[in-house]
Design an enzyme around this catalytic site. Sequence first.
Site, mmCIF file in Angstrom:
data_model
loop_
_atom_site.group_PDB
_atom_site.id
_atom_site.type_symbol
_atom_site.label_atom_id
_atom_site.label_comp_id
_atom_site.label_asym_id
_atom_site.label_seq_id
_atom_site.Cartn_x
_atom_site.Cartn_y
_atom_site.Cartn_z
ATOM 1 N N ASP A 1 0.818 -1.230 -0.352
ATOM 2 C CA ASP A 1 -0.169 0.208 -0.121
ATOM 3 C C ASP A 1 0.923 1.579 0.225
ATOM 4 O O ASP A 1 1.166 2.411 0.813
ATOM 5 C CB ASP A 1 -1.099 0.080 1.274
ATOM 6 C CG ASP A 1 -0.451 0.318 2.383
ATOM 7 O OD1 ASP A 1 -0.777 0.417 3.482
ATOM 8 O OD2 ASP A 1 1.001 -0.263 2.411
ATOM 9 N N ASP B 1 6.713 0.912 2.419
ATOM 10 C CA ASP B 1 6.435 -0.136 1.575
ATOM 11 C C ASP B 1 7.532 0.036 0.842
ATOM 12 O O ASP B 1 8.023 -0.925 -0.231
ATOM 13 C CB ASP B 1 5.120 -0.183 1.080
ATOM 14 C CG ASP B 1 4.247 0.123 2.131
ATOM 15 O OD1 ASP B 1 3.448 0.987 2.460
ATOM 16 O OD2 ASP B 1 3.502 -0.748 1.894
ATOM 17 N N ASN C 1 -2.707 2.514 3.749
ATOM 18 C CA ASN C 1 -2.008 3.840 3.699
ATOM 19 C C ASN C 1 -2.855 5.440 3.269
ATOM 20 O O ASN C 1 -3.037 6.454 3.284
ATOM 21 C CB ASN C 1 -0.596 4.506 3.558
ATOM 22 C CG ASN C 1 0.585 2.904 4.461
ATOM 23 O OD1 ASN C 1 0.303 2.981 5.616
ATOM 24 N ND2 ASN C 1 1.561 2.796 3.727
ATOM 25 N N THR D 1 2.613 -6.065 2.814
ATOM 26 C CA THR D 1 2.801 -5.479 3.735
ATOM 27 C C THR D 1 1.808 -4.043 4.191
ATOM 28 O O THR D 1 2.582 -2.705 4.063
ATOM 29 C CB THR D 1 3.912 -4.313 3.208
ATOM 30 O OG1 THR D 1 4.172 -4.100 2.041
ATOM 31 C CG2 THR D 1 5.356 -4.863 2.991
ATOM 32 N N PHE E 1 -1.671 -0.853 11.911
ATOM 33 C CA PHE E 1 -2.773 0.433 11.686
ATOM 34 C C PHE E 1 -2.891 -0.931 10.241
ATOM 35 O O PHE E 1 -4.186 -0.824 9.836
ATOM 36 C CB PHE E 1 -1.823 1.160 10.177
ATOM 37 C CG PHE E 1 -2.204 1.677 9.463
ATOM 38 C CD1 PHE E 1 -2.146 0.727 8.139
ATOM 39 C CD2 PHE E 1 -3.228 2.300 9.102
ATOM 40 C CE1 PHE E 1 -3.096 2.263 6.623
ATOM 41 C CE2 PHE E 1 -3.812 3.314 8.297
ATOM 42 C CZ PHE E 1 -3.500 2.616 6.995
ATOM 43 N N ASN E 2 -2.321 -2.008 9.627
ATOM 44 C CA ASN E 2 -3.374 -3.237 8.834
ATOM 45 C C ASN E 2 -3.992 -4.426 8.775
ATOM 46 O O ASN E 2 -4.946 -4.324 8.604
ATOM 47 C CB ASN E 2 -1.320 -3.399 8.342
ATOM 48 C CG ASN E 2 -0.365 -3.223 7.193
ATOM 49 O OD1 ASN E 2 -0.348 -1.757 6.989
ATOM 50 N ND2 ASN E 2 0.718 -3.212 7.424
ATOM 51 N N HIS F 1 9.001 -0.923 9.167
ATOM 52 C CA HIS F 1 8.197 -2.045 9.605
ATOM 53 C C HIS F 1 8.010 -2.336 7.955
ATOM 54 O O HIS F 1 8.414 -4.142 8.032
ATOM 55 C CB HIS F 1 6.762 -1.431 9.864
ATOM 56 C CG HIS F 1 6.431 -0.526 10.357
ATOM 57 N ND1 HIS F 1 6.521 -0.801 11.760
ATOM 58 C CD2 HIS F 1 6.211 0.989 10.393
ATOM 59 C CE1 HIS F 1 6.437 0.600 12.361
ATOM 60 N NE2 HIS F 1 6.070 1.581 11.867
ATOM 61 N N ASP F 2 7.454 -2.601 6.849
ATOM 62 C CA ASP F 2 8.168 -3.159 5.734
ATOM 63 C C ASP F 2 9.020 -3.668 5.055
ATOM 64 O O ASP F 2 9.272 -4.552 5.051
ATOM 65 C CB ASP F 2 7.145 -2.053 4.404
ATOM 66 C CG ASP F 2 5.816 -2.007 5.111
ATOM 67 O OD1 ASP F 2 5.294 -1.374 4.477
ATOM 68 O OD2 ASP F 2 4.923 -2.568 5.888
HETATM 69 O O1 RIB Z 1 1.662 0.102 10.828
HETATM 70 C C1 RIB Z 1 3.148 0.163 10.206
HETATM 71 C C2 RIB Z 1 2.642 -0.410 8.617
HETATM 72 O O2 RIB Z 1 0.948 -0.017 8.609
HETATM 73 C C3 RIB Z 1 3.208 -0.657 7.511
HETATM 74 O O3 RIB Z 1 3.121 -1.077 6.278
HETATM 75 C C4 RIB Z 1 2.819 1.298 6.659
HETATM 76 O O4 RIB Z 1 3.452 0.913 5.631
HETATM 77 C C5 RIB Z 1 1.099 1.299 7.034
HETATM 78 O O5 RIB Z 1 0.486 0.498 5.663
HETATM 79 CA CA CA Z 2 2.556 -0.441 4.318
#
Ligand code: RIB
Ligand code: CA
Length: 309
Positions: free
Chosen positions: A10, A15, A39, A125, A167-168, A240-241
């Site tokens: 996303d 990412d 995102n 991701t 978030f994801n 994160h990704d």
């Molecule tokens: O929480 C972090 C995740 O949420 C990452 O993948 C960031 O890009 C968002 O998508």
């Molecule tokens: Ca992401």
Amino acid sequence: MKKKLILDVDTGIDDAIGILLAIKSRQFDILGITTVSGNVSLESATLNTCKILDLLEEKDIPVIKGADSPILRKPFFEHRIHGEDGLGGALKDVPITHKYSEGFAPDFIINSILSFPGEVTLVLTGPLTNLALAVKKCPQITKHVKEVIFMGGVVKGVGNVTPTSEFNTFVDPEAAKIVLHAGFESIIQVGLDVTRKALLTEEHIKLLKNEKLARYINGSTADYQQKYMERYGMRACAMHDPLAVGIAINRNIVSSEKHYVDVETKSELCDGQLVCDFQNRLNKPANLQVCLHVDSEAFFELFIAILNS
Ligand code: RIB
Ligand code: CA
């Protein structure tokens, strides 16, 4: 033989860096990059992905659009973190030459896995919407995919969008639930418990010798680092990704345990929370490898070596 890989993204700031890492690693035969609303909108995530491929002058990797909204819920964008464009303002006015391909991401995922049984690694991701739709349409992909690695959830720490949820999984908890109960044999969760320890700092960026990539990464993470500074007192950007991609390159940078994990989808306070049954109180079979520790130094050694290669 290179690992066959599909990235599902996303494309937001991290990412994009995950895509750079995957391509520069030269460890993968990247069958395609599928995009999803997360995102930013599906359109923006797709355009941002094409921009990153242009940045690397990568012409042969197809970009295939997927779901433009979560399975049941409305989209929930995160422009506060990723900026209006989704890349922290970097590459904003850059003309895009890479065109996205025809087709729908869930179908691309199904066809790729069935064309190369036992060979395809999926690294996701963003919200799990595309994979959930693919599994619903063709359940047998759970038996033919080589492995699934997804960045999402948090099982011991606090959330980053609500007190409990990452978030994801918050954006599309129904998709996460479908994926967790689909019966994938090899599926690993890369959550905030480990990604929060993969913090990119200016010291790391100074070690990047590739001027173009260093300038891009510095530019795209600048606002993110400033916001991190305001909240936590140090300039940094959580990778994160890229960590999920790093694990596809070298599994040994994390340690994980297998547990039964489910997702909350009907809660006023905890919607989207990943609930890990560490004590096996529910007496259900383990369905997920959960990453609990990361060797951050080893990750950044790999990260910098690959981007400098
Ligand atoms: O929480 C972090 C995740 O949420 C990452 O993948 C960031 O890009 C968002 O998508
Ligand atoms: Ca992401």
